[in-house]
Structures are given as structure tokens and as C-alpha cells.
Scaffold this motif. Structure first.
Motif, PDB file in Angstrom:
ATOM      1  N   LEU A 173     -11.018   3.732  -9.385  1.00 35.43           N
ATOM      2  CA  LEU A 173      -9.714   3.091  -9.227  1.00 35.43           C
ATOM      3  C   LEU A 173      -9.943   1.630  -8.835  1.00 35.43           C
ATOM      4  O   LEU A 173     -10.786   1.329  -7.985  1.00 35.43           O
ATOM      5  CB  LEU A 173      -8.882   3.783  -8.152  1.00 35.43           C
ATOM      6  N   ILE A 174      -9.197   0.746  -9.473  1.00 36.39           N
ATOM      7  CA  ILE A 174      -9.248  -0.684  -9.158  1.00 36.39           C
ATOM      8  C   ILE A 174      -7.913  -1.082  -8.545  1.00 36.39           C
ATOM      9  O   ILE A 174      -6.843  -0.711  -9.053  1.00 36.39           O
ATOM     10  CB  ILE A 174      -9.494  -1.534 -10.422  1.00 36.39           C
ATOM     11  N   VAL A 175      -7.965  -1.823  -7.439  1.00 35.88           N
ATOM     12  CA  VAL A 175      -6.751  -2.362  -6.820  1.00 35.88           C
ATOM     13  C   VAL A 175      -6.900  -3.878  -6.740  1.00 35.88           C
ATOM     14  O   VAL A 175      -8.001  -4.421  -6.846  1.00 35.88           O
ATOM     15  CB  VAL A 175      -6.514  -1.778  -5.403  1.00 35.88           C
ATOM     16  N   ALA A 176      -5.787  -4.557  -6.542  1.00 39.66           N
ATOM     17  CA  ALA A 176      -5.814  -6.020  -6.437  1.00 39.66           C
ATOM     18  C   ALA A 176      -6.031  -6.447  -4.995  1.00 39.66           C
ATOM     19  O   ALA A 176      -5.536  -5.811  -4.066  1.00 39.66           O
ATOM     20  CB  ALA A 176      -4.511  -6.617  -6.968  1.00 39.66           C
ATOM     21  N   VAL A 213       2.428   8.537 -11.395  1.00 36.01           N
ATOM     22  CA  VAL A 213       1.360   8.879 -10.455  1.00 36.01           C
ATOM     23  C   VAL A 213       0.832  10.277 -10.771  1.00 36.01           C
ATOM     24  O   VAL A 213      -0.367  10.549 -10.658  1.00 36.01           O
ATOM     25  CB  VAL A 213       1.876   8.803  -9.001  1.00 36.01           C
ATOM     26  N   GLU A 214       1.727  11.164 -11.209  1.00 32.27           N
ATOM     27  CA  GLU A 214       1.325  12.525 -11.571  1.00 32.27           C
ATOM     28  C   GLU A 214       0.327  12.504 -12.741  1.00 32.27           C
ATOM     29  O   GLU A 214      -0.661  13.250 -12.745  1.00 32.27           O
ATOM     30  CB  GLU A 214       2.545  13.363 -11.943  1.00 32.27           C
ATOM     31  N   ILE A 260      -7.739  -0.709  -0.283  1.00 33.27           N
ATOM     32  CA  ILE A 260      -8.650   0.421  -0.514  1.00 33.27           C
ATOM     33  C   ILE A 260      -8.428   1.501   0.538  1.00 33.27           C
ATOM     34  O   ILE A 260      -8.336   2.698   0.218  1.00 33.27           O
ATOM     35  CB  ILE A 260     -10.111  -0.065  -0.489  1.00 33.27           C
ATOM     36  N   ASP A 261      -8.317   1.080   1.780  1.00 31.48           N
ATOM     37  CA  ASP A 261      -8.125   2.037   2.871  1.00 31.48           C
ATOM     38  C   ASP A 261      -6.849   2.840   2.688  1.00 31.48           C
ATOM     39  O   ASP A 261      -6.815   4.052   2.924  1.00 31.48           O
ATOM     40  CB  ASP A 261      -8.094   1.286   4.206  1.00 31.48           C
ATOM     41  N   SER A 262      -5.790   2.179   2.230  1.00 32.33           N
ATOM     42  CA  SER A 262      -4.510   2.876   2.045  1.00 32.33           C
ATOM     43  C   SER A 262      -4.588   3.904   0.919  1.00 32.33           C
ATOM     44  O   SER A 262      -3.977   4.970   0.996  1.00 32.33           O
ATOM     45  CB  SER A 262      -3.395   1.873   1.753  1.00 32.33           C
ATOM     46  N   VAL A 263      -5.348   3.590  -0.129  1.00 33.84           N
ATOM     47  CA  VAL A 263      -5.514   4.546  -1.232  1.00 33.84           C
ATOM     48  C   VAL A 263      -6.340   5.743  -0.773  1.00 33.84           C
ATOM     49  O   VAL A 263      -6.029   6.904  -1.087  1.00 33.84           O
ATOM     50  CB  VAL A 263      -6.171   3.860  -2.445  1.00 33.84           C
ATOM     51  N   PRO A 287       0.803  -1.231   0.000  1.00 37.20           N
ATOM     52  CA  PRO A 287       0.000   0.000   0.000  1.00 37.20           C
ATOM     53  C   PRO A 287       0.832   1.275   0.000  1.00 37.20           C
ATOM     54  O   PRO A 287       0.340   2.331  -0.398  1.00 37.20           O
ATOM     55  CB  PRO A 287      -0.814  -0.118   1.289  1.00 37.20           C
ATOM     56  N   ALA A 288       2.075   1.176   0.434  1.00 41.65           N
ATOM     57  CA  ALA A 288       2.925   2.367   0.463  1.00 41.65           C
ATOM     58  C   ALA A 288       3.448   2.718  -0.927  1.00 41.65           C
ATOM     59  O   ALA A 288       3.945   3.816  -1.158  1.00 41.65           O
ATOM     60  CB  ALA A 288       4.096   2.156   1.421  1.00 41.65           C
ATOM     61  N   GLU A 289       3.331   1.777  -1.865  1.00 47.37           N
ATOM     62  CA  GLU A 289       3.795   2.016  -3.224  1.00 47.37           C
ATOM     63  C   GLU A 289       2.595   2.196  -4.149  1.00 47.37           C
ATOM     64  O   GLU A 289       1.537   1.614  -3.927  1.00 47.37           O
ATOM     65  CB  GLU A 289       4.627   0.828  -3.730  1.00 47.37           C
ATOM     66  N   LEU A 290       2.781   2.979  -5.181  1.00 49.02           N
ATOM     67  CA  LEU A 290       1.731   3.159  -6.172  1.00 49.02           C
ATOM     68  C   LEU A 290       2.305   2.853  -7.544  1.00 49.02           C
ATOM     69  O   LEU A 290       3.272   3.495  -7.974  1.00 49.02           O
ATOM     70  CB  LEU A 290       1.189   4.591  -6.147  1.00 49.02           C
ATOM     71  N   TYR A 291       1.744   1.854  -8.216  1.00 51.90           N
ATOM     72  CA  TYR A 291       2.197   1.534  -9.567  1.00 51.90           C
ATOM     73  C   TYR A 291       0.967   1.457 -10.462  1.00 51.90           C
ATOM     74  O   TYR A 291       0.066   0.643 -10.236  1.00 51.90           O
ATOM     75  CB  TYR A 291       2.954   0.211  -9.599  1.00 51.90           C
ATOM     76  N   VAL A 292       0.913   2.337 -11.436  1.00 53.21           N
ATOM     77  CA  VAL A 292      -0.211   2.357 -12.372  1.00 53.21           C
ATOM     78  C   VAL A 292       0.110   1.416 -13.528  1.00 53.21           C
ATOM     79  O   VAL A 292       1.077   1.630 -14.261  1.00 53.21           O
ATOM     80  CB  VAL A 292      -0.455   3.781 -12.916  1.00 53.21           C
ATOM     81  N   TYR A 293      -0.683   0.365 -13.678  1.00 46.72           N
ATOM     82  CA  TYR A 293      -0.472  -0.582 -14.770  1.00 46.72           C
ATOM     83  C   TYR A 293      -1.420  -0.225 -15.913  1.00 46.72           C
ATOM     84  O   TYR A 293      -2.641  -0.348 -15.775  1.00 46.72           O
ATOM     85  CB  TYR A 293      -0.725  -2.005 -14.295  1.00 46.72           C
ATOM     86  N   PRO A 294      -0.881   0.225 -17.056  1.00 47.59           N
ATOM     87  CA  PRO A 294      -1.754   0.671 -18.146  1.00 47.59           C
ATOM     88  C   PRO A 294      -2.511  -0.463 -18.836  1.00 47.59           C
ATOM     89  O   PRO A 294      -3.529  -0.233 -19.470  1.00 47.59           O
ATOM     90  CB  PRO A 294      -0.794   1.363 -19.111  1.00 47.59           C
TER      91      PRO A 294
END
Length: 335
Positions: free
Chosen positions: A267-270, A256-257, A285-288, A220-227
């Protein structure tokens, strides 16, 4: 993003010496209804695109290596439990309707398996997710390599580029032919189509798609946007619930910008909780929601963040329908 794939190889040659007078032409008896030829796929080592390649079966395979859990679960629905000699990548939300049978199978690893492990079960068919047919440590070997060793292959149509959820119906048809279980295949296909039609009917009043982006991270501390460029199956299943991947045309990394600037509706997370030590969808979800960087986004403000099990998104199987059904219930409870 951590990715893995799986590969399998095994070969064995028997030579018999005999005098010219002793030599006889022995024809291998054909099983009724065989040989069967299906159109399948192959990809050369290091290549990006899949090519069509026929596979011919003189009889139904007897020893099947399934390279993922979703692939094995499909065989169980076709009554083929006794044919499965091993399963790799045992993780993800289970299909409750076949869970007992699945737990009785030979689970080779909770991770993607390498070729030595795959070949240790002496398969006559290596079957499953296309991305795992590779000569890397995590791969079962390329289709051509396996075929050269006398091992048949079945790459799921849904898992190659241009695959969609409808490709699963083609896979079910072909499996029915290969294993001579067409009645079972037709029954299961009809069941899935009925569920899909029910979902479509529920959502007919929703005319406008919403945009979404997928955050692929186990931390949750990392954010990686997978296109998810070229992930046609992934993008197709979300269309079933009126979501359009806002970055599907992006070939490179998405910062992320850029995510914040693009500001998709959803937003969808795994959800990783089915994996050992994995974090739950609720925590993701909570972390986002608490991430200050994303506080200006409408998905955060409107709390339109949803968690989906990894295998529902990237298992390339019929199980994705259940994931989308669950997502529809969360997004549109009034429907």
C-alpha cells in the motif's frame, strides 16, 4: 479526492495609426538559431484527450510562469532562474540542489493559482503541468486560449496521457532548444540517466513485481482508493521499483471492500508534511496499520506500507526519480 488545477490568461493589443505614405513593413529581427518549432500539446475545454500542437518561438522566452514547483525546479537546473517571473503551487519536498535559488523566486501561492494571479506577472510563456491548463478558477487557461492572446505555452510531455518517466528526457531536450541551452540540457539529462541506470542495476536481482494500491487521502480517518486509471506517468515510475498498480485498469471508483478483497502486496500513501497543516507520512502509515478494517490485508500484516511525497507521484518531473530511489531503499534495504 480534492483536486485542483491552474489557468492563466493575459492579452494586450496596441494599435498605431499612420498615413499610407508612412506605412512601412518592419520585420522583427530573429535571434540566432531561431525560429524554433517544437511539437507540444493542446486540449479543448472539457475534452479528455490531448492533441498535438506545435509551438514556434522566434526567440527565447523572457518571462516564464511555471505552474508548479517541480516545473520551476527543472528550469533552475537549466540555468534559467532569471527567466522565471512567477511560480504557483509551491509545495512538496524541495530539490535540495536548487533549493536556495528556488526560495529566491517569486512564489505566487502555496496552492494552485488562478488566471488572474498567473497573468499578473505578464508572462510570455506559461509552462508546466498539463492538467492545470484549464479555464476553471484553479487553471491558467487552455493552451488555445493563451495562444490566441499571444502567449506561448509549454505543456510537459510527462503530464499528458501516455507520458512516462522517459518523457521527461523529451521535455528537457525541447526546453534546451526553446531557451537555447542545449548543453545544459544534455548535461542534466545525462545526470538523470546515470541515476536511473544505477537504480535499475541495484534492482536487477528482483525478478517479480509486487502489486500495489494507492490510498489518496489527507485524513487518516478516511480511506480513498485512487485507481490512477490513465495516470501513465504515475504507473510508470512505480514500475521502476518493481511495483504494478493493481487497479490501473479500473475506470470507476474502487471501494474499500474491493481493496480488501483484491489484497495487493503493498500500500502506498501520500506524505503531506511539506504542506501547511499536512500530516506526515509516518502518521499516515501508522493510521493504516491501526485501521481495523484493513487488518486482514497482507500489506498490513507484513507492514509493507510506504509513504511518498505527493510531488514525487504527481509532479510529473525528474524529482520522481528521487522519490523512487528513497522508496527502493525502504523496500529493498539489502540491495
Amino acid at each position: 479526492m480534492k483536486k485542483a488545477l491552474i489557468l492563466s490568461l493575459l492579452g494586450f493589443t496596441m494599435l498605431t495609426a499612420c498615413s499610407p505614405k508612412e506605412q512601412k513593413t518592419v520585420e522583427t529581427p530573429k535571434s540566432e538559431g531561431y525560429p524554433i518549432t517544437i511539437q507540444n500539446f493542446s486540449k479543448a475545454e472539457g475534452a479528455e484527450s490531448w492533441q498535438k500542437k506545435d509551438q514556434t518561438f522566434d526567440k527565447a522566452p523572457e518571462r516564464v510562469l511555471a505552474n508548479t514547483q517541480p516545473a520551476a525546479e527543472l528550469l533552475l537546473h537549466l540555468g534559467l532562474k532569471d527567466k522565471i517571473v512567477g511560480v504557483g503551487a509551491v509545495f512538496g519536498e524541495p530539490d535540495k540542489s536548487v533549493e536556495k535559488e528556488f526560495n529566491e523566486l517569486n512564489h505566487l501561492s502555496t496552492d494552485y493559482i488562478g488566471k488572474e494571479v498567473a497573468l499578473s506577472v505578464d508572462p510570455d510563456l506559461v509552462y508546466g503541468r498539463g492538467g492545470l491548463f484549464d479555464n476553471q478558477d484553479w487553471g491558467v487557461g487552455t493552451v488555445d486560449t493563451l495562444n490566441d492572446m499571444g502567449i506561448k505555452t509549454f505543456v510537459l510531455n510527462s503530464s499528458v496521457t501516455n507520458g512516462t518517466f522517459d518523457s521527461i528526457y523529451d521535455d528537457i531536450d525541447n526546453l534546451g532548444k526553446v531557451f537555447n541551452v542545449t548543453n545544459k540540457a544534455d548535461e542534466f539529462k545525462s545526470e538523470l540517466k546515470e541515476r536511473q541506470a544505477t537504480l535499475d542495476k541495484k534492482l536487477t536481482k528482483i525478478k517479480d513485481d509486487q502489486t500495489f494500491a494507492y490510498l489518496h487521502t489527507t485524513d487518516p480517518a478516511e480511506l480513498y482508493v485512487y485507481p490512477a486509471h490513465n495516470e501513465t506517468f504515475f504507473n510508470d515510475i512505480f514500475k521502476m521499483v518493481k511495483l504494478d498498480n493493481v487497479f490501473k485498469e479500473e475506470k470507476g471508483e474502487v471501494s474499500v471492500e474491493k481493496l480488501i478483497e483484491t489484497d495487493p502486496d503493498v500500500l502506498i500513501v501520500a506524505d503531506w508534511q511539506t504542506m501547511k497543516g499536512g500530516i506526515s507520512g509516518e502518521k499516515m502509515i501508522d493510521s493504516v496499520l491501526k485501521n481495523k478494517k484493513l487488518s486482514s490485508m497482507k500489506a498490513v500484516k507484513n507492514k509493507q506500507i510506504y509513504a511518498v511525497d505527493y510531488n514525487y507521484m504527481f509532479g510529473y518531473g525528474y524529482q520522481s526519480l528521487e522519490g523512487i530511489e528513497k522508496l527502493a531503499d525502504q523496500m529493498y534495504p539489502e540491495k
